[in-house]
Design an enzyme around this catalytic site. Structure first.
Site, PDB file in Angstrom:
ATOM      1  CG  ASP A 104      -0.482   0.143   2.398  1.00 37.41           C
ATOM      2  OD1 ASP A 104       0.788  -0.081   2.659  1.00 37.41           O
ATOM      3  OD2 ASP A 104      -1.208  -0.463   3.555  1.00 37.41           O
ATOM      4  CE  LYS A 105       0.795   3.823  -5.041  1.00 36.93           C
ATOM      5  NZ  LYS A 105       0.079   5.265  -6.561  1.00 36.93           N
TER       6      LYS A 105
END
Length: 138
Positions: A104-105
């Site tokens: 994920d970011k």
């Protein structure tokens, strides 16, 4: 089974000691670590122990049954010390089939703490200000 293998290993030790003292040339021929700077007695004992331990290791494959779970335990422990949590031995053994990893970011992987990199609003910005939305979310 184990006492029999230990007995065979000890018998191998004794037989090679006797053979070494009766005919040193055999030990000299088959012992790759032979060094002329050490005494004949020490060479015979070293070779006999090497043969005895070889018999013990080859005849007891059950050591693999102990070594494999120990290696998995040590591997998961070292991973945990480095921040990699593995749920058990099976996921660790299946990891060789992984072709793609998706992150994920949030920045948890790179920084060690969650970080918001970008905010996208899916509503009109005139209803509520950008700062107020971030304050509510925060």
């Amino acid at each position: 089974f184990v006492p029999f293998i230990v007995f065979v290993s000890i018998a191998t030790l004794l037989v090679w000691i006797v053979i070494g003292f009766l005919n040193f040339e055999i030990v000299e021929t088959y012992f790759p670590g032979y060094n002329r700077s050490i005494s004949r007695t020490e060479t015979i004992i070293r070779f006999a122990f090497q043969a005895s331990i070889t018999v013990l290791c080859i005849a007891c494959p059950c050591s693999l049954g102990l070594a494999t779970p120990t290696a998995v335990m040590v591997g998961t422990g070292v991973g945990a010390q480095n921040g990699i949590l593995i749920k058990g031995g099976e996921p660790l053994e299946m990891a060789h089939k992984v072709k793609v990893v998706v992150f994920d970011k949030t920045g948890t992987i790179t920084h060690g703490t969650p970080v918001v990199n970008q905010v996208k609003l899916l509503m009109e910005s005139n209803r509520i200000s950008h700062h107020k939305i971030l304050a509510i979310v925060g």
